[in-house]
Every structure is written in structure tokens, then in C-alpha cells.
Design a protein around this motif. Sequence first.
Motif, PDB file in Angstrom:
ATOM      1  N   LYS A 156       0.822  -1.141   0.089  1.00 42.11           N
ATOM      2  CA  LYS A 156       0.116  -0.053   0.064  1.00 42.11           C
ATOM      3  C   LYS A 156       0.854   1.262  -0.122  1.00 42.11           C
ATOM      4  N   ALA A 159       1.837   2.939  -3.309  1.00 41.75           N
ATOM      5  CA  ALA A 159       0.800   3.763  -4.087  1.00 41.75           C
ATOM      6  C   ALA A 159       1.244   5.204  -3.754  1.00 41.75           C
ATOM      7  N   LEU A 160       2.105   5.674  -2.788  1.00 47.90           N
ATOM      8  CA  LEU A 160       2.470   6.976  -2.481  1.00 47.90           C
ATOM      9  C   LEU A 160       3.659   7.289  -3.546  1.00 47.90           C
ATOM     10  N   SER A 162       3.499   7.231  -6.491  1.00 42.11           N
ATOM     11  CA  SER A 162       2.750   7.843  -7.490  1.00 42.11           C
ATOM     12  C   SER A 162       3.038   9.384  -7.370  1.00 42.11           C
ATOM     13  N   ILE A 163       2.857  10.076  -6.535  1.00 45.24           N
ATOM     14  CA  ILE A 163       2.912  11.276  -6.283  1.00 45.24           C
ATOM     15  C   ILE A 163       4.206  12.089  -6.568  1.00 45.24           C
ATOM     16  N   THR A 170      -1.500   3.133  -8.967  1.00 42.15           N
ATOM     17  CA  THR A 170      -2.217   4.638  -8.677  1.00 42.15           C
ATOM     18  C   THR A 170      -1.981   5.299  -9.835  1.00 42.15           C
ATOM     19  N   THR A 174      -4.518   7.370 -12.351  1.00 40.15           N
ATOM     20  CA  THR A 174      -4.843   8.699 -12.763  1.00 40.15           C
ATOM     21  C   THR A 174      -4.724   9.053 -13.780  1.00 40.15           C
ATOM     22  N   PRO A 183     -14.017   7.985 -13.722  1.00 42.08           N
ATOM     23  CA  PRO A 183     -12.938   7.831 -12.480  1.00 42.08           C
ATOM     24  C   PRO A 183     -13.589   6.703 -11.718  1.00 42.08           C
ATOM     25  N   PHE A 184     -14.995   6.736 -11.766  1.00 44.92           N
ATOM     26  CA  PHE A 184     -15.620   5.482 -10.848  1.00 44.92           C
ATOM     27  C   PHE A 184     -15.113   3.967 -11.390  1.00 44.92           C
ATOM     28  N   TYR A 187     -10.873   3.792 -10.790  1.00 45.51           N
ATOM     29  CA  TYR A 187     -10.302   3.728  -9.371  1.00 45.51           C
ATOM     30  C   TYR A 187     -10.952   2.386  -8.739  1.00 45.51           C
ATOM     31  N   SER A 188     -12.174   2.080  -9.073  1.00 51.38           N
ATOM     32  CA  SER A 188     -12.645   0.671  -8.544  1.00 51.38           C
ATOM     33  C   SER A 188     -11.805  -0.344  -9.090  1.00 51.38           C
ATOM     34  N   VAL A 190      -8.464  -0.164  -9.793  1.00 47.50           N
ATOM     35  CA  VAL A 190      -7.445   0.129  -9.150  1.00 47.50           C
ATOM     36  C   VAL A 190      -7.282  -0.354  -7.799  1.00 47.50           C
ATOM     37  N   ALA A 191      -8.595  -0.197  -6.993  1.00 49.21           N
ATOM     38  CA  ALA A 191      -8.732  -0.841  -5.763  1.00 49.21           C
ATOM     39  C   ALA A 191      -9.116  -2.236  -5.854  1.00 49.21           C
ATOM     40  N   TYR A 194      -5.399  -3.646  -5.997  1.00 50.41           N
ATOM     41  CA  TYR A 194      -4.584  -3.740  -4.975  1.00 50.41           C
ATOM     42  C   TYR A 194      -5.164  -4.874  -3.694  1.00 50.41           C
ATOM     43  N   PHE A 195      -6.356  -4.781  -3.814  1.00 49.23           N
ATOM     44  CA  PHE A 195      -7.331  -5.957  -2.817  1.00 49.23           C
ATOM     45  C   PHE A 195      -6.595  -7.333  -3.483  1.00 49.23           C
TER      46      PHE A 195
ATOM     47  N   ASN B  66      -6.874  -3.546   2.854  1.00 45.09           N
ATOM     48  CA  ASN B  66      -6.305  -4.206   1.856  1.00 45.09           C
ATOM     49  C   ASN B  66      -6.217  -3.086   0.593  1.00 45.09           C
ATOM     50  N   THR B  67      -6.624  -2.005   0.845  1.00 44.40           N
ATOM     51  CA  THR B  67      -6.223  -0.825  -0.352  1.00 44.40           C
ATOM     52  C   THR B  67      -5.603   0.191   0.244  1.00 44.40           C
ATOM     53  N   PRO B  68      -4.626   0.946  -0.570  1.00 50.17           N
ATOM     54  CA  PRO B  68      -3.855   1.849  -0.099  1.00 50.17           C
ATOM     55  C   PRO B  68      -5.280   3.417   0.166  1.00 50.17           C
ATOM     56  N   ILE B  70      -4.786   6.298  -0.388  1.00 51.36           N
ATOM     57  CA  ILE B  70      -4.825   7.315  -1.449  1.00 51.36           C
ATOM     58  C   ILE B  70      -5.769   7.025  -2.369  1.00 51.36           C
ATOM     59  N   VAL B  71      -5.915   5.560  -2.731  1.00 48.29           N
ATOM     60  CA  VAL B  71      -7.062   5.154  -3.695  1.00 48.29           C
ATOM     61  C   VAL B  71      -8.312   5.258  -3.330  1.00 48.29           C
ATOM     62  N   PHE B  75     -11.057   7.848  -4.910  1.00 48.94           N
ATOM     63  CA  PHE B  75     -12.276   6.890  -5.239  1.00 48.94           C
ATOM     64  C   PHE B  75     -13.388   7.866  -4.655  1.00 48.94           C
ATOM     65  N   PHE B  78     -12.902  11.459  -6.674  1.00 51.47           N
ATOM     66  CA  PHE B  78     -13.336  11.616  -8.132  1.00 51.47           C
ATOM     67  C   PHE B  78     -14.111  10.665  -8.520  1.00 51.47           C
ATOM     68  N   GLY B  79     -14.216   9.359  -7.927  1.00 53.12           N
ATOM     69  CA  GLY B  79     -14.972   8.390  -8.253  1.00 53.12           C
ATOM     70  C   GLY B  79     -16.636   8.660  -8.108  1.00 53.12           C
ATOM     71  N   ALA B  82     -19.221  11.032 -10.092  1.00 46.79           N
ATOM     72  CA  ALA B  82     -19.844  10.136 -11.345  1.00 46.79           C
ATOM     73  C   ALA B  82     -21.004   9.619 -10.810  1.00 46.79           C
ATOM     74  N   GLN B 167      -3.231  15.720  -1.981  1.00 49.58           N
ATOM     75  CA  GLN B 167      -3.301  15.277  -3.439  1.00 49.58           C
ATOM     76  C   GLN B 167      -4.570  15.714  -3.961  1.00 49.58           C
TER      77      GLN B 167
END
Lengths: 216, 220
Positions: A156, A159-160, A162-163, A170, A174, A183-184, A187-188, A190-191, A194-195, B66-68, B70-71, B75, B78-79, B82, B167
Motif C-alpha cells: 500500500k 501507492a504514494l 505515484s505522487i 495508482t 490517475t 473515475p468510478f 479507481y474501482s 485500481v482498488a 490492490y485488494f 487491503n487497499t491504499p 490514497i486510492v 475513489f 473523483f469516483g 460520477a 493530493q
Amino acid sequence: MSDFSFWIILQNLLLATRWTILLSLIAFVSGGIVGLALLLARVSHNRALRIASIGYIELFQGTPLLMQLFLFFFGVALFGIEVSPWIAAWLALTFWTSAFLAEIWRGCVESIPKGQWEASESLAFSYGEQMRYVILPQALRIAVAPTVGFSVQVVKGTALASIIGFVELTKAGTMLNNVTFRPFLVYSLVALIYFALCFPLSWYSKRLEGRLNVAR
Amino acid sequence: MIQQLNFGDLLPYWDVFARGLVFTIVLTLTSTVAGIGLGTAGAWARTFGPKWAGALTRAYVEVIRNTPFIVQLFFIFFGLPALGVKLSEDVAAFIAMVINLGAYSTEIIRAGIQAVPKGHLEAGVSLAMSRWEVFRYIVLKQAFMKVYPALSSQIIIVMLGSAVVSQISAEDLTYAANYIQSRNFRAFEVYIVAAVLYLMLAIGLRALLRGIGRAIFPKG
């Protein structure tokens, strides 16, 4: 622009996931090596070494990982060395990981009963031998579960990166979002990726923990 | 070649730092209170609640853990628009922090609840206490006492994690640092000062939490 289909988005994200995995692995291994050195300093008989390692751990556990990333990214450049996001991310994650691992492992070493130290000392083991043959092998058994658990934090943590412009999962998310304006969905996904990376590690850590409790 | 460090260039921006610092403190305190509340509710659902609520809570905890962060933040910020849910950056940051701390504290408080001996529950019931009273006065108090140190460390981790809200341009301490370094190009000095401020925040927060712990649990 929106001719990016679902599959193309997913494919690009999965390609970027390689870098997340690689950075996690590298940071975890090098963080583990530095962490081991730090652990030995932390539990040594030398007062100066102990204080130095406590300071190091406090410093890296007491500041945000993001600040550490910025400092490595902008700070090393101050010495005239051009730092790529790769190097900065690797350095920052190594320092950060080592501080946490050293502290986790210290708990494991200190949980070894005092009798083990005394018994090995009465067998004329030197401090190094005590560590090498008596304490660390036993501490290792206890350490596996929390160490695997912490690896989730490392994944996790990447992911930082990325900044500061390191293109991993991540950052790819973006960038794809900027192109597709979905985005929905992005980012879904992406999550979800990661999961998929982290959940098996969490699950395995929990299982190891359970097994350890049974053994006692 | 080492460039000369120059912290003097930061002085004109002290108020920017101060505003960022206050934002980070307020964000941390408010989301801690709400996050612990959410965590308590989650822990109740996992231990005493109906089966469906327990299962739902478990899924929530696993997804968040189990997810960062930042994500999760991206979400939400930005997410969700929508889907028609538009949030300001401050509100999005607050919600992300609460949801994140809520998941971790659910697990921590649940562990505390499960460590309460069953005999205490039976004793409470035999004193004609209602289910709610048993939970509130017998279970929760002991659970919090047991897990207070773990909860404290998690709060500090979440405070440090809040640096990420910069961010989405929530104006926290990290945002202030980014802003200042974009003005005077003293990146290294700015981030050193910000890192020291975070370190002081972490140490201060730890002392505060320890003090609160002593006040609530006099014996522990």
C-alpha cells in the motif's frame, strides 16, 4: 478519446501493476536487510547504538511516508545528484520499511524468555552466538506472521510513489482517468487490483498467527 | 556540490505553515472521534449484531485494510461524483479518514470485546441489565481499556497518513509545504520543516492520548 474500452483500461492497469509488485519486493527485501541491522543495534549492549537506532525508528515512524518521499526526491538532488522517482521511492520505502520491521522484530526478540539468554550464557555462548543460535531462530518463528502482515503496508505504501511521478498502479489509474474521464470505473479497478495483491497476504498472515497460537 | 541551506526564505510563509498545521490538527481530531465511533459500531456489529451486519462489516474492514488510503481518497473525491455525489475536498478528506480509521478500529475494538470474559456478560445479565447496558457498561469499557494502546498507535498512523489529502488539494500541512516550495523553490528546507512539524505532532498526539488514557482509565 473515450474509445478506451474496459479491457484496454484493465490491461494498462495490469501492466502498471508489475511496477507496484517489483517496487514492493525490492523495498521489502532491502527494508528487511536494513531492518535486521537496525534490530541488532536496537537490542545490542552498546548504549550509543541503541540510542541511535531508537532515534532512527522514531524519526521514520513519526513522519509521514509522503514527507520522506519528498525529502529523498528533492533532498538528494541538493547534492548535485539527479534522482529518478525510482531511486527516491526505493530509498524512502527502504528506510520506512526498515524502521517498522526493526520495531516488529524487536518485539519478537524481547518475547523470548529470559531463561533462554541465561541458559545459553551458562553454556559459554558469546553474545553473537546467543543471537545466532538461540535467540534469533526462536524469534524468527514468531516473527513470520507479523512480517507477512506488514508486507501489506509496504504494497500500500508504494501507492504514494505515484505522487513523485513513479508510474505504478495508482499513477496509471490517475493517467487513465485523465484520458477516459471514467473515475468510478478506473479507481474501482485500481482498488480491486490492490485488494487482489494484499488480501492473500493478510489472509496468510492471519492463518500463520492462528497456527502459532495452537502450537503454544 | 552542496547547495547552501537557507531556512530564512521560509519565514515570510510562517502563516501558511500555521494554517496547514491547524487544518491537519482539526482534521485529525474530528476524524478520530468519528472514526472511533464508526469502529465501535462496527465492532458491535461483528460481535453482538445480527449476522448480516457482521458479514457486511467484515467485508468493509477487509476492503479498506487491503487497499491504499490514497486510492480510497481518489475513489471518494473523483469516483463518487460520477454517481452524483459531489463532495468538497475537505469533506472528502474527512470521510476518507473516518472510513479508514473506522475499519482499523473495528478490528482493534473487536479484539478487545472478544477478550472480555463471558462470565462478565452473564454477571451483567443476572443483575437485570439490558443487553445495551451490558454492552455499554461491562463490555465496552473493558474492551477500550485493553486496546487503548493499539488504538492510540492507529490514530497516530492515520494522522501521518493524512498527509495524502494534500493530493486532492485539501489545504493541510503537506499542501502548505507544496505551496511554499512552489513559491520559493526551497524544496528541501520546506519539507524538512514540514517533517519536523509532523514529528512534533506525532509526539504531542502520543502524549495527549496517554494523558487521556490516564484520565479515563485511572488504574490502567
